[in-house]
Design a protein around this motif. Structure first.
Motif, PDB file in Angstrom:
ATOM      1  N   ARG B  11      -1.515  83.472 -14.721  1.00  0.00           N
ATOM      2  CA  ARG B  11      -0.253  83.520 -15.021  1.00  0.00           C
ATOM      3  C   ARG B  11       0.402  83.088 -16.208  1.00  0.00           C
ATOM      4  N   LEU B  12       0.806  83.747 -17.204  1.00  0.00           N
ATOM      5  CA  LEU B  12       1.373  83.295 -18.207  1.00  0.00           C
ATOM      6  C   LEU B  12       2.930  83.582 -18.319  1.00  0.00           C
ATOM      7  N   ALA B  13       3.660  82.754 -18.597  1.00  0.00           N
ATOM      8  CA  ALA B  13       5.184  82.904 -18.897  1.00  0.00           C
ATOM      9  C   ALA B  13       5.358  83.132 -20.582  1.00  0.00           C
ATOM     10  N   PRO B  14       6.346  83.984 -20.848  1.00  0.00           N
ATOM     11  CA  PRO B  14       6.513  84.302 -22.256  1.00  0.00           C
ATOM     12  C   PRO B  14       5.653  83.084 -23.313  1.00  0.00           C
ATOM     13  N   ARG B  15       6.380  82.037 -23.284  1.00  0.00           N
ATOM     14  CA  ARG B  15       6.168  81.071 -24.109  1.00  0.00           C
ATOM     15  C   ARG B  15       4.504  80.695 -24.328  1.00  0.00           C
ATOM     16  N   LEU B  16       3.940  80.514 -23.220  1.00  0.00           N
ATOM     17  CA  LEU B  16       2.572  80.262 -23.123  1.00  0.00           C
ATOM     18  C   LEU B  16       1.613  81.602 -23.516  1.00  0.00           C
ATOM     19  N   ALA B  17       2.194  82.384 -23.206  1.00  0.00           N
ATOM     20  CA  ALA B  17       1.645  83.908 -23.420  1.00  0.00           C
ATOM     21  C   ALA B  17       1.513  84.024 -24.981  1.00  0.00           C
ATOM     22  N   ALA B  18       2.768  83.560 -25.515  1.00  0.00           N
ATOM     23  CA  ALA B  18       2.953  83.964 -27.044  1.00  0.00           C
ATOM     24  C   ALA B  18       2.116  82.755 -27.638  1.00  0.00           C
ATOM     25  N   LEU B  19       1.939  81.606 -27.015  1.00  0.00           N
ATOM     26  CA  LEU B  19       1.055  80.599 -27.875  1.00  0.00           C
ATOM     27  C   LEU B  19      -0.596  80.847 -27.770  1.00  0.00           C
ATOM     28  N   LEU B  20      -0.997  81.403 -26.523  1.00  0.00           N
ATOM     29  CA  LEU B  20      -2.194  82.196 -26.553  1.00  0.00           C
ATOM     30  C   LEU B  20      -2.595  83.165 -27.371  1.00  0.00           C
ATOM     31  N   VAL B  39      -1.975  70.917 -25.805  1.00  0.00           N
ATOM     32  CA  VAL B  39      -0.850  71.434 -26.553  1.00  0.00           C
ATOM     33  C   VAL B  39       0.461  71.778 -25.424  1.00  0.00           C
ATOM     34  N   LEU B  40       1.521  71.155 -25.853  1.00  0.00           N
ATOM     35  CA  LEU B  40       2.598  71.112 -24.736  1.00  0.00           C
ATOM     36  C   LEU B  40       3.643  72.148 -25.364  1.00  0.00           C
ATOM     37  N   LEU B  41       4.509  72.435 -24.391  1.00  0.00           N
ATOM     38  CA  LEU B  41       5.765  73.117 -24.539  1.00  0.00           C
ATOM     39  C   LEU B  41       6.890  72.735 -23.969  1.00  0.00           C
ATOM     40  N   PRO B  42       7.600  71.675 -24.726  1.00  0.00           N
ATOM     41  CA  PRO B  42       8.482  70.794 -23.989  1.00  0.00           C
ATOM     42  C   PRO B  42       9.529  71.649 -23.471  1.00  0.00           C
ATOM     43  N   ASP B  43      10.079  72.743 -24.203  1.00  0.00           N
ATOM     44  CA  ASP B  43      11.208  73.569 -23.968  1.00  0.00           C
ATOM     45  C   ASP B  43      11.099  74.189 -22.630  1.00  0.00           C
ATOM     46  N   GLN B  44       9.827  74.428 -22.274  1.00  0.00           N
ATOM     47  CA  GLN B  44       9.543  75.194 -20.993  1.00  0.00           C
ATOM     48  C   GLN B  44       9.972  74.241 -19.701  1.00  0.00           C
TER      49      GLN B  44
END
Lengths: 441, 493
Positions: B11-20, B39-44
Motif C-alpha cells: 500500500r503506497l500513500a501519495p508521498r511514498l508512491a511519488a518517491l518510488l 530513505v525517510l519522508l519526515p513530513d509523512q
C-alpha cells in the motif's frame, strides 16, 4: 408425543418444501431440513448429544468438566446437556462474536474463556499459539476434562450419518435427493449426511458452502479455516462454493419473511447458496421429471438480531421520534441559551436552577457540580420524548462534558416550550479548568 | 490451485508512491550513498500525527500522541514531530537525549520501558513524565528524587492483568506493568512518597490486535482512576499505549489469495511458495492443517488512527457507554503511544541487485547488497513485495512475471531477505534497485548489525518541493526550510 428426557426430542426434524414461487426453480423441488427445531435450537444438538452421551456417566464419577472449543451452538447444546447431568461446562473460543450467544451461555451456567488476539509486535519464533497451549493444557495428566473435540470427533459425523441423513431419505419416500447443500462448520453434518445419502445413491451431488474470506457468517468457516477441521475432507464435496455475509442475510430474509422459517444467517447462507447453485442447472432441465434438493437450516434467527442490526441497520428502521435532538436544525442549536462558567456560578447561587448532569453515572459518581442531578443522556433522551420532564417555572442548567450535547438538549427543551433552560458553556471540563469546585458525594 | 503470480503489492500513500515513481532520484542516492540505503519522508510522520489528532478532536478528547521512538532510530522523524501536534515516547537514556536534543520540551516526553538509574535520573531531572513499571521502579525513582533534590516527577502507573466479569478473556502474559490486583499496595507506596512523585494517571499497553482485550483494559484503567481519586490523588490521564497497527498491503484480495495458496502449499496441494517449504507456522498433520499462521495480518481494513477511533467508539464491557465518551465525561486526557502507526508510509529501504542467477529447478536467485538484518520485514512476519526500481537506459522488454528468491550479502545459508518466493513483474537486472516500502516502523534499523563488516545502511531524509526532490543526511535534517551546512553538526545531541 411423550418423552422421559428432553434429549429424546433431538432429531426427527421436519423436511419442509420451499414454495417454488419463492425460489423460482421450475424443475427442482427444494426442501429445507429444519435442524433449528431441535430442542436446544440447532443442528449441533445431535452432535453434542452423540459425543457426550456415552462419556457422561464416567465423567460424572470423576468430577470432570466438559470442555469444547465452540463459538456458539455446540457450546449451547453441551452447556444444557452438562447441566442436566450435573457437570460444569467450559467453552474456549476465539470466534465468539455474537453477544446474545455469549449471554445465553452465561445464563446456562457455562464458563467462557476467550483466547487472546494476534500479537501486534509479532515474534515469529514463538510457536506457542493460544490454540496449541489449549491442547497442551487439556492433555496434561490429571486434568479433569471431558473434551468432546467436535472438530475431530467421529461421533459428530456419526450423529448425522445415522440420524439426519436417513431421516431425509425416509421423508423423500426412500429416495436420496439429487443435490444436498450444507454450510461447513465442523463438517460433521455435511460429511455425515453425505455418507448416508451416497450409501443410498452414489449419484447424489454434495455442495459444501463456506464463508467468504474477508467476511464473517456465524457458524461457518471460510475456505482456509475448513482445512483446520479434522473432520473436513475435500473429497466429501463435489463442489465447494463461498457465500458472503450480505447474501446470507438476504437468504435469511427470504426464509423468515416469505417461507415462515425463522432461520438464522447460516440457514440463510445455505438457502442462498442452494438457489444460486441450482438456478443454472434448473434452466438446462427439460421434460416432466422432477428433481429434488435438500439444504440444512442450522439454527434460529433470534440470536442474530445484533449481528443483522450492525450489518444492515436499515432492516430495523424505526419511525423518527417526536421530540428528538436529531430533528433540530443547526440554527436552533446555535440559538440555544448558553451560560459561561462564571455567570453560571452566580446564577446557581442566586436562583437555584435545577442542574442536570447528562454524563454517565460512573463519571458523575467520581466528580460533579455540588447539588446537581444526574440524568444520563440516554435516559434524558427517552424522558423528553414524552414531553417536558419538569415544570416551566423551574429554571434548568444542563451540563455535559464539553457543552455540545447540553446545547442541543437546551435547544430541544426551548422548542418544547420551556422558557429558561441554559447550557453550561464548555461543559464540566470548562468548569474544572476555571477552578470551580467539583465534589464527590 | 491458483497458478498466476501471487503478488503482495504494498500500500503506497501519495508521498511514498511519488518517491518510488522517481527512479533516477533513487538511483542517484544509492549510487552516492551505497546499498542498503534508508530513505525517510519526515513530513509523512507529521501527517500521521495529525490523523491521530483528528480522532482526538472527533471524540472531543484532550491529551497527547506520543511517537514511540523505538520504532525508528533516525533523527529526522523525531525532529520533524517537534513541530507537529505530537510528543515522544522514549525507551532508553539515549532516546531521551535524542528527544531533548531534537527540541522536545519535557512536557512532551514520556519515559517508558525498562529503566536504568541514569535514564530515571535524566527523566526526572528534565521533567519528563515517567511511565512506571511497578513498585520497584517507583521506589527507585522516589529515592533518586530524595537524594538529588530533583523536581517531583509526574508518573503514570502501568497496569496489567485486568479482570473481566462474565466471559473470561485470556491475554498473553506481559513482563511489564503491575497487576490491578496489586493496585492497593502500589497506592500505599505512592501515599508514602506523596511529596516525591506525582501520579497523574494510569496506563496499559497490550500486545494484541484485539480491540476487545483493549476495551477491557481501558475500562479497568477507568476503575483504577477512581481508586486513585479515593486515595486523595487527582489523576487526569489515561494512557492506552500503542498497537494500533498498520496495513501493509494495497489489496485485501491479494492477501486472501496468498494465504489460501500458502495453506494449500503446506497441505501439499500445490508447489511450495517458500524456500524449503517453510510454512510460516503452519504444518500438515494427517491431512489436516495444524499450527497457526505466525504472520502479521498484512492487510488490515482498520488500522492506525482508524483503529483508535473504533476503540474509542466501542462500548465499555460493563459500563456500557462508548469508551471515548467515558473518558471525556470523566474529564480525563487520553495519551497514546503509536510507533508503527506513526511511522506508517514514512520511508523505504533500497537495495542494489548484485547478481541474478537462474537455476535449473525453482525460482531464480537474486542477490542483493543488503542482508536480512537490514530490512526486518521477515523478522516481524510482514509479507510484502519489494518494488522494482529499474536503472534507466536498460532495454525495456515486455513484462514477464517471475518468482524469485531474495538472497542477502552474508556468507550464511540462512541469510535470506525472505523465505518466501517473491513474485516480480519481470526478472530484475544487475544494477536495478529493489525498494522495500514502508519499513520505517520497526523494519528499517531495528536489527541492523555490522556482521561480517558489511556496511550499515545510511539514512537520508527527503521531501518533494518546488517540483523536485531534495535530500539531506538524516543527521543533518532539521524541520526548517533551509538546507545545506548548519552550524551544529547535529550528530552529537
Amino acid at each position: 408425543m411423550r418423552y422421559d428426557s428432553i434429549t429424546e426430542a433431538i432429531g426427527n426434524t421436519p423436511l419442509v418444501r420451499i414454495d417454488p414461487a419463492v425460489h423460482g426453480l421450475r424443475h427442482i423441488d427444494l426442501y429445507a431440513k429444519l435442524e433449528m427445531l431441535n430442542p436446544f435450537g440447532s443442528v449441533k444438538d445431535r452432535a453434542a448429544w452423540n459425543m457426550a452421551r456415552a462419556a457422561l456417566p464416567g465423567a460424572g464419577e470423576r468430577g470432570e468438566t466438559v470442555v469444547e472449543l465452540s463459538s456458539g451452538n455446540t457450546a449451547k447444546a453441551l452447556a444444557v446437556i452438562a447441566g442436566m447431568h450435573g457437570l460444569p461446562f467450559k467453552s474456549v473460543t476465539n470466534r465468539m462474536r455474537i453477544a446474545e450467544v455469549k449471554d445465553l451461555l452465561l445464563l446456562l451456567g457455562a464458563e467462557i474463556e476467550e483466547l487472546p488476539g494476534r500479537s501486534e509486535c509479532l515474534d515469529p519464533t514463538d510457536t506457542e499459539d493460544p490454540l496449541t497451549l489449549f491442547h497442551q493444557r487439556l492433555n496434561e495428566s490429571g486434568g479433569a476434562h471431558l473434551h468432546t473435540d467436535q472438530y475431530f470427533n467421529a461421533l459428530n459425523t456419526e450423529a448425522h450419518a445415522t440420524g439426519t441423513g436417513p431421516e431425509i431419505v425416509a421423508d423423500l419416500d426412500g429416495r436420496a435427493p439429487d443435490w444436498f447443500l450444507a454450510c461447513v462448520g465442523t463438517a460433521g453434518s455435511s460429511t455425515g449426511v453425505a455418507r448416508a445419502l451416497r450409501a443410498h445413491d452414489p449419484a447424489v451431488r454434495v455442495i459444501g458452502l463456506v464463508g467468504e474470506k474477508s467476511d464473517f457468517i456465524p457458524g461457518i468457516r471460510n475456505i482456509d479455516e475448513v482445512h483446520e477441521v479434522g473432520l473436513f475432507d475435500p473429497a466429501t464435496y463435489d463442489t465447494i462454493e463461498s457465500v458472503g455475509a450480505d447474501d446470507a442475510i438476504d437468504g435469511m430474509l427470504t426464509l423468515v419473511r416469505r417461507c415462515g422459517i425463522l432461520a438464522g444467517p447460516t440457514g440463510g447462507a445455505a438457502y442462498h447458496g442452494a438457489v444460486r447453485h441450482l438456478q443454472s442447472l434448473d434452466a438446462e432441465l427439460t421434460g416432466p421429471v422432477r428433481r429434488t434438493a435438500v439444504f440444512i437450516v442450522c439454527d434460529r434467527v433470534e440470536s442474530y438480531l445484533g449481528y443483522v442490526k450492525q450489518r444492515r441497520p436499515e432492516l430495523m428502521r424505526r419511525p423518527p421520534a417526536r421530540n428528538s435532538v436529531a430533528a433540530l436544525s443547526d440554527a436552533e442549536v446555535r440559538a440555544a441559551q448558553v451560560i459561561e462558567v462564571a455567570d453560571a456560578r452566580k446564577w446557581i447561587a442566586a436562583e437555584r436552577p435545577l442542574v442536570i448532569d447528562l454524563r454517565s453515572s460512573f463519571a458523575y459518581a467520581a466528580l460533579h457540580i455540588d447539588g446537581s442531578v444526574n440524568i444520563v443522556d440516554e435516559l434524558f433522551d427517552e424522558l423528553v420524548r414524552g414531553g417536558l420532564p419538569f415544570g416551566k417555572r423551574q429554571p434548568v442548567l444542563l451540563a455535559c462534558p464539553v457543552g455540545e450535547q447540553s446545547a442541543r438538549y437546551a435547544a430541544l427543551l426551548t422548542r418544547m416550550g420551556h422558557p429558561d433552560v441554559r447550557s453550561l458553556a464548555g461543559g464540566i471540563i470548562a468548569w474544572r479548568d476555571a477552578g470551580a469546585p467539583l465534589v464527590r458525594d | 490451485m491458483d497458478t498466476g503470480p501471487l503478488y503482495l503489492e504494498p500500500r503506497l500513500a501519495p508521498r511514498l508512491a511519488a518517491l518510488l515513481g522517481s527512479p533516477p532520484f533513487l538511483h542517484m542516492l544509492a549510487d552516492a550513498l551505497g546499498s542498503p540505503l534508508n530513505v525517510l519522508l519526515p513530513d509523512q510522520a507529521a501527517e500521521n500525527a495529525e490523523g491521530f489528532r483528528s480522532v482526538y478532536r472527533r471524540h472531543r478528547l484532550g491529551g497527547q500522541v506520543f511517537f514511540a521512538h523505538k520504532a525508528n532510530r533516525s533523527r529526522s522523524l523525531v525532529r520533524r514531530l517537534t513541530t507537529a501536534d505530537a510528543a515522544v515516547d522514549v525507551a532508553s537514556v539515549g532516546e531521551l537525549r535524542r528527544a531533548l536534543g531534537a527540541g522536545f520540551t519535557a512536557d512532551r516526553i514520556m519515559a517508558t520501558g525498562p529503566k536504568d538509574p541514569a535514564f530515571l535520573w535524566l527523566a526526572a531531572r528534565s521533567g519528563a513524565t515517567v511511565n512506571a513499571d511497578g513498585p520497584g521502579e517507583l521506589e527507585a525513582l522516589a529515592d533518586l528524587v530524595r537524594r538529588h533534590g530533583l523536581p517531583r516527577p509526574k508518573v503514570l502507573l502501568r497496569l496489567c492483568e485486568f479482570e473481566t466479569s462474565g466471559p473470561r478473556m485470556l491475554s498473553r502474559r506481559s513482563r511489564f506493568g503491575t497487576s490491578v490486583k496489586a493496585l492497593g499496595p502500589l497506592l500505599d507506596l505512592l501515599d508514602r512518597h506523596r511529596d516525591r512523585v506525582d501520579p497523574i494517571g494510569v496506563a496499559y499497553h497490550l500486545d494484541t490486535t484485539s480491540a476487545d482485550e483493549k476495551a477491557i483494559a481501558l475500562e479497568g484503567c477507568l476503575r483504577a482512576m477512581d481508586d486513585l481519586r479515593l486515595r486523595g490523588f487527582q489523576p487526569r490521564v489515561v494512557d492506552i499505549g500503542g498497537g494500533f497497527g498498520v496495513s501493509y498491503l494495497a489489496h485485501a484480495a491479494q492477501w486472501d489469495r496468498y494465504t489460501s495458496e500458502l495453506a494449500a502449499a503446506v497441505m501439499g496441494r500445490r508447489p511450495p511458495l517458500t524456500r524449503g517449504g517453510h510454512g510460516y507456522g503452519l504444518h500438515a498433520e494427517g491431512g489436516t492443517l495444524r499450527g497457526a499462521l505466525s504472520l502479521y495480518p498484512a492487510h488490515r481494513p482498520v488500522a492506525g488512527a482508524g483503529y483508535l477511533d473504533a476503540l474509542l467508539s466501542q462500548p465499555a464491557p460493563t459500563l456500557g457507554r462508548a469508551l471515548g465518551t467515558l473518558l471525556l465525561e470523566s474529564l480525563y486526557d487520553l495519551y497514546t503511544e503509536p510507533g508503527r502507526a506513526l511511522a506508517d508510509q514514512c520511508g523505504l529501504t533500497l537495495a542494489r541487485v548484485l547478481e541474478v542467477r537462474r537455476t535449473d529447478a525453482g525460482p531464480a536467485l537474486v542477490r542483493l547488497a543488503m542482508n536480512a538484518n537490514d530490512v526486518a520485514l521477515e523478522d516481524h512476519g510482514i509479507l510484502v513485495d519489494p518494488v522494482l526500481v529499474s536503472r534507466e537506459g536498460g532495454p525495456a522488454g515486455p513484462p514477464e512475471p517471475v518468482g524469485v528468491h531474495l538472497m542477502g550479502n552474508l556468507c550464511l545459508e540462512a541469510d535470506l531477505i525472505t523465505r518466501r518466493t517473491v513474485f516480480l513483474p519481470r526478472l530484475p537486472r544487475v544494477g536495478d534497485l529493489l525498494g522495500f516500502a514502508n519499513t520505517a516502523g520497526y523494519c528499517m534499523d531495528f536489527g541492523a548489525t555490522h556482521a561480517q563488516q558489511q556496511p550499515l545502511a545510511r539514512t537520508v531524509a527527503v521531501r518533494h518541493t518546488g517540483g523536485s526532490w531534495r535530500w539531506c543526511l538524516d543527521e543533518e535534517y532539521w524541520p526548517i526550510e533551509e538546507y545545506g551546512p548548519t552550524s551544529d553538526s547535529g550528530g552529537q545531541a
